[in-house]
Design a protein around this motif. Structure first.
Motif, PDB file in Angstrom:
ATOM      1  N   ASP A  13       1.279   7.784  22.755  1.00 25.61           N
ATOM      2  CA  ASP A  13       0.880   6.390  22.567  1.00 25.61           C
ATOM      3  C   ASP A  13      -0.053   6.259  21.364  1.00 25.61           C
ATOM      4  OD1 ASP A  13      -2.114   5.553  23.996  1.00 25.61           O
ATOM      5  OD2 ASP A  13      -1.350   7.592  24.154  1.00 25.61           O
ATOM      6  N   CYS A  14      -0.086   5.072  20.782  1.00 26.63           N
ATOM      7  CA  CYS A  14      -0.853   4.868  19.552  1.00 26.63           C
ATOM      8  C   CYS A  14      -2.359   4.849  19.779  1.00 26.63           C
ATOM      9  CB  CYS A  14      -0.394   3.606  18.847  1.00 26.63           C
ATOM     10  SG  CYS A  14      -0.587   2.106  19.810  1.00 26.63           S
ATOM     11  N   CYS A  80       5.573  11.379  17.117  1.00 26.28           N
ATOM     12  CA  CYS A  80       6.762  11.742  17.868  1.00 26.28           C
ATOM     13  C   CYS A  80       7.125  13.188  17.529  1.00 26.28           C
ATOM     14  CB  CYS A  80       7.921  10.825  17.482  1.00 26.28           C
ATOM     15  SG  CYS A  80       9.467  11.191  18.350  1.00 26.28           S
ATOM     16  N   LEU A  81       7.553  13.913  18.536  1.00 20.76           N
ATOM     17  CA  LEU A  81       8.089  15.252  18.357  1.00 20.76           C
ATOM     18  C   LEU A  81       9.539  15.191  18.820  1.00 20.76           C
ATOM     19  CD1 LEU A  81       7.825  18.313  17.818  1.00 20.76           C
ATOM     20  CD2 LEU A  81       7.028  18.551  20.188  1.00 20.76           C
ATOM     21  N   GLU A  82      10.461  15.478  17.903  1.00 19.32           N
ATOM     22  CA  GLU A  82      11.889  15.490  18.214  1.00 19.32           C
ATOM     23  C   GLU A  82      12.320  16.940  18.389  1.00 19.32           C
ATOM     24  OE1 GLU A  82      15.997  13.781  16.291  1.00 19.32           O
ATOM     25  OE2 GLU A  82      14.533  14.681  14.931  1.00 19.32           O
ATOM     26  N   LEU A  83      12.906  17.242  19.526  1.00 17.29           N
ATOM     27  CA  LEU A  83      13.409  18.581  19.812  1.00 17.29           C
ATOM     28  C   LEU A  83      14.926  18.510  19.863  1.00 17.29           C
ATOM     29  CD1 LEU A  83      10.919  19.514  22.670  1.00 17.29           C
ATOM     30  CD2 LEU A  83      10.787  20.184  20.261  1.00 17.29           C
ATOM     31  N   SER A  84      15.564  19.236  18.960  1.00 13.45           N
ATOM     32  CA  SER A  84      17.022  19.230  18.878  1.00 13.45           C
ATOM     33  C   SER A  84      17.481  20.666  18.647  1.00 13.45           C
ATOM     34  CB  SER A  84      17.477  18.322  17.738  1.00 13.45           C
ATOM     35  OG  SER A  84      18.882  18.312  17.660  1.00 13.45           O
ATOM     36  N   GLY A  85      18.051  21.283  19.663  1.00 12.78           N
ATOM     37  CA  GLY A  85      18.432  22.679  19.561  1.00 12.78           C
ATOM     38  C   GLY A  85      17.191  23.534  19.359  1.00 12.78           C
ATOM     39  N   SER A  86      17.188  24.359  18.350  1.00  5.89           N
ATOM     40  CA  SER A  86      16.023  25.198  18.056  1.00  5.89           C
ATOM     41  C   SER A  86      15.109  24.545  17.017  1.00  5.89           C
ATOM     42  CB  SER A  86      16.485  26.573  17.550  1.00  5.89           C
ATOM     43  OG  SER A  86      17.215  26.414  16.344  1.00  5.89           O
ATOM     44  N   ARG A  87      15.414  23.320  16.649  1.00  5.14           N
ATOM     45  CA  ARG A  87      14.657  22.618  15.622  1.00  5.14           C
ATOM     46  C   ARG A  87      13.663  21.629  16.246  1.00  5.14           C
ATOM     47  NH1 ARG A  87      17.801  18.431  13.206  1.00  5.14           N
ATOM     48  NH2 ARG A  87      16.143  16.988  13.645  1.00  5.14           N
ATOM     49  N   ALA A  88      12.455  21.622  15.701  1.00  2.73           N
ATOM     50  CA  ALA A  88      11.431  20.660  16.120  1.00  2.73           C
ATOM     51  C   ALA A  88      10.998  19.894  14.876  1.00  2.73           C
ATOM     52  CB  ALA A  88      10.251  21.367  16.753  1.00  2.73           C
ATOM     53  N   PHE A  91       7.151  13.338  13.324  1.00  2.00           N
ATOM     54  CA  PHE A  91       7.059  12.183  12.437  1.00  2.00           C
ATOM     55  C   PHE A  91       6.270  11.088  13.148  1.00  2.00           C
ATOM     56  CE2 PHE A  91      11.023  12.050  14.773  1.00  2.00           C
ATOM     57  CZ  PHE A  91      11.088  10.756  15.258  1.00  2.00           C
ATOM     58  N   PRO A  92       5.622  10.224  12.369  1.00  2.00           N
ATOM     59  CA  PRO A  92       4.873   9.127  13.000  1.00  2.00           C
ATOM     60  C   PRO A  92       5.814   7.993  13.406  1.00  2.00           C
ATOM     61  CG  PRO A  92       4.609   9.051  10.620  1.00  2.00           C
ATOM     62  CD  PRO A  92       5.428  10.275  10.925  1.00  2.00           C
ATOM     63  N   LEU A  93       5.627   7.484  14.604  1.00  2.00           N
ATOM     64  CA  LEU A  93       6.346   6.281  15.030  1.00  2.00           C
ATOM     65  C   LEU A  93       5.519   5.036  14.743  1.00  2.00           C
ATOM     66  CD1 LEU A  93       7.981   7.040  18.478  1.00  2.00           C
ATOM     67  CD2 LEU A  93       9.085   6.618  16.307  1.00  2.00           C
ATOM     68  N   TRP A  94       4.225   5.195  14.845  1.00  2.00           N
ATOM     69  CA  TRP A  94       3.301   4.087  14.611  1.00  2.00           C
ATOM     70  C   TRP A  94       2.327   4.539  13.539  1.00  2.00           C
ATOM     71  CZ3 TRP A  94      -2.036   3.457  15.147  1.00  2.00           C
ATOM     72  CH2 TRP A  94      -2.484   2.146  15.070  1.00  2.00           C
ATOM     73  N   ASP A  95       2.378   3.867  12.409  1.00  2.00           N
ATOM     74  CA  ASP A  95       1.520   4.226  11.291  1.00  2.00           C
ATOM     75  C   ASP A  95       0.893   2.947  10.755  1.00  2.00           C
ATOM     76  OD1 ASP A  95       0.299   5.080   8.983  1.00  2.00           O
ATOM     77  OD2 ASP A  95       2.079   6.051   8.144  1.00  2.00           O
ATOM     78  N   PRO A  96      -0.411   2.743  10.975  1.00  2.00           N
ATOM     79  CA  PRO A  96      -1.041   1.499  10.526  1.00  2.00           C
ATOM     80  C   PRO A  96      -0.907   1.286   9.027  1.00  2.00           C
ATOM     81  CG  PRO A  96      -2.674   3.032  11.402  1.00  2.00           C
ATOM     82  CD  PRO A  96      -1.337   3.631  11.637  1.00  2.00           C
ATOM     83  N   ARG A  97      -0.788   2.362   8.249  1.00  2.00           N
ATOM     84  CA  ARG A  97      -0.619   2.202   6.802  1.00  2.00           C
ATOM     85  C   ARG A  97       0.721   1.558   6.489  1.00  2.00           C
ATOM     86  NH1 ARG A  97      -1.457   8.336   5.610  1.00  2.00           N
ATOM     87  NH2 ARG A  97      -0.013   8.201   7.331  1.00  2.00           N
ATOM     88  N   ALA A  98       1.767   1.950   7.209  1.00  2.00           N
ATOM     89  CA  ALA A  98       3.084   1.361   6.987  1.00  2.00           C
ATOM     90  C   ALA A  98       3.087  -0.105   7.400  1.00  2.00           C
ATOM     91  CB  ALA A  98       4.151   2.133   7.761  1.00  2.00           C
ATOM     92  N   ILE A  99       2.415  -0.413   8.506  1.00  2.00           N
ATOM     93  CA  ILE A  99       2.323  -1.810   8.953  1.00  2.00           C
ATOM     94  C   ILE A  99       1.590  -2.631   7.904  1.00  2.00           C
ATOM     95  CG2 ILE A  99       1.314  -3.330  10.709  1.00  2.00           C
ATOM     96  CD1 ILE A  99       1.770  -0.949  12.695  1.00  2.00           C
ATOM     97  N   TRP A 100       0.514  -2.079   7.351  1.00  2.00           N
ATOM     98  CA  TRP A 100      -0.242  -2.782   6.318  1.00  2.00           C
ATOM     99  C   TRP A 100       0.634  -3.024   5.092  1.00  2.00           C
ATOM    100  CZ3 TRP A 100      -1.383  -1.171   1.358  1.00  2.00           C
ATOM    101  CH2 TRP A 100      -2.194  -2.029   0.635  1.00  2.00           C
ATOM    102  N   ARG A 101       1.397  -2.012   4.680  1.00  2.00           N
ATOM    103  CA  ARG A 101       2.249  -2.166   3.491  1.00  2.00           C
ATOM    104  C   ARG A 101       3.266  -3.279   3.690  1.00  2.00           C
ATOM    105  NH1 ARG A 101       2.816   3.544   4.022  1.00  2.00           N
ATOM    106  NH2 ARG A 101       1.092   4.506   2.918  1.00  2.00           N
ATOM    107  N   GLU A 102       3.812  -3.403   4.896  1.00  2.00           N
ATOM    108  CA  GLU A 102       4.821  -4.434   5.178  1.00  2.00           C
ATOM    109  C   GLU A 102       4.219  -5.823   5.274  1.00  2.00           C
ATOM    110  OE1 GLU A 102       7.067  -3.450   8.648  1.00  2.00           O
ATOM    111  OE2 GLU A 102       7.476  -1.415   7.920  1.00  2.00           O
ATOM    112  N   HIS A 103       2.956  -5.909   5.690  1.00  2.00           N
ATOM    113  CA  HIS A 103       2.346  -7.211   5.947  1.00  2.00           C
ATOM    114  C   HIS A 103       1.004  -7.362   5.237  1.00  2.00           C
ATOM    115  CE1 HIS A 103       5.379  -7.648   9.058  1.00  2.00           C
ATOM    116  NE2 HIS A 103       5.017  -6.477   9.534  1.00  2.00           N
ATOM    117  N   ALA A 104       0.931  -6.898   4.014  1.00  2.00           N
ATOM    118  CA  ALA A 104      -0.336  -6.957   3.274  1.00  2.00           C
ATOM    119  C   ALA A 104      -0.746  -8.416   3.062  1.00  2.00           C
ATOM    120  CB  ALA A 104      -0.196  -6.256   1.933  1.00  2.00           C
ATOM    121  N   ILE A 105      -2.024  -8.683   3.263  1.00  2.00           N
ATOM    122  CA  ILE A 105      -2.579 -10.024   3.034  1.00  2.00           C
ATOM    123  C   ILE A 105      -3.526  -9.902   1.847  1.00  2.00           C
ATOM    124  CG2 ILE A 105      -3.943 -11.902   4.011  1.00  2.00           C
ATOM    125  CD1 ILE A 105      -3.061 -10.855   6.793  1.00  2.00           C
TER     126      ILE A 105
END
Length: 179
Positions: A13-14, A80-88, A91-105
């Motif tokens: 959770d964030c 988020c941690l993605e487990l697929s086969g032997s690969r882990a 990556f961020p699911l919630w990133d306040p920087r990305a939200i800011w970039r999309e909705h900069a005031i």
């Protein structure tokens, strides 16, 4: 990996209030919120991560995927941690920087108005849940803003302010809290 070859996702959770640790042992990944819960398992002995400990001593608030134990990784808040086969893969699911970039005031008055509105709405939510609130008033900006919002709340809870002196801190702290 399940029988159908699908990946598994571990989401934190964030808020980051509940810890989330990943421990990989062979082909098994164990997810735990408390590393002590793993002591009953027959895992190899964990070793101390001196690099993490040094970073923690320097700045305890520093967010790191690493942990105090080399064999343990922390999934950061909103991660988020993605487990697929032997690969882990992390990556961020919630990133306040990305939200800011999309909705900069760009307009200061509009931005400060939105911060004021959201802060008041959050304080109002909690004020609606309790008739009486004990508020720790440090004399700093954050606790003063919250007190101002409590004073303006339509729910009007009974607020008792508590100021704890730190002993070695600057005396201005108490004066600002009294203000």
């Amino acid at each position: 990996l399940n029988d159908h070859g699908a990946a598994h996702y571990i989401l934190r959770d964030c808020s980051g209030k509940i810890p989330c640790y990943a421990i990989t042992h062979g082909a098994v990944t164990i997810i735990a919120s408390n590393v002590e819960d793993l002591f009953g398992l027959e895992l190899p002995r964990f070793s101390i991560n001196a690099r993490y400990i040094a970073g923690f001593i320097y700045d305890a608030e520093l967010s790191q995927n690493e942990c105090g134990l080399n064999e343990v990784e922390e999934i950061l808040a909103g991660g988020c941690l993605e487990l697929s086969g032997s690969r882990a893969r992390r990556f961020p699911l919630w990133d306040p920087r990305a939200i800011w970039r999309e909705h900069a005031i760009e307009n200061f008055e509009e931005a400060s108005g939105q911060v004021r509105q959201v802060t008041q709405a959050c304080v109002d939510f909690w004020a609606s849940k309790y008739d009486r609130i004990v508020h720790r008033l440090s004399g700093g900006l954050d606790s003063s803003v919250i007190l101002g919002c409590l004073a303006r709340s339509a729910y009007r809870p009974l607020v008792t302010c508590l100021h704890l002196e730190s002993g070695g801190a600057d005396d201005n702290e108490r004066e600002f809290a009294q203000l």
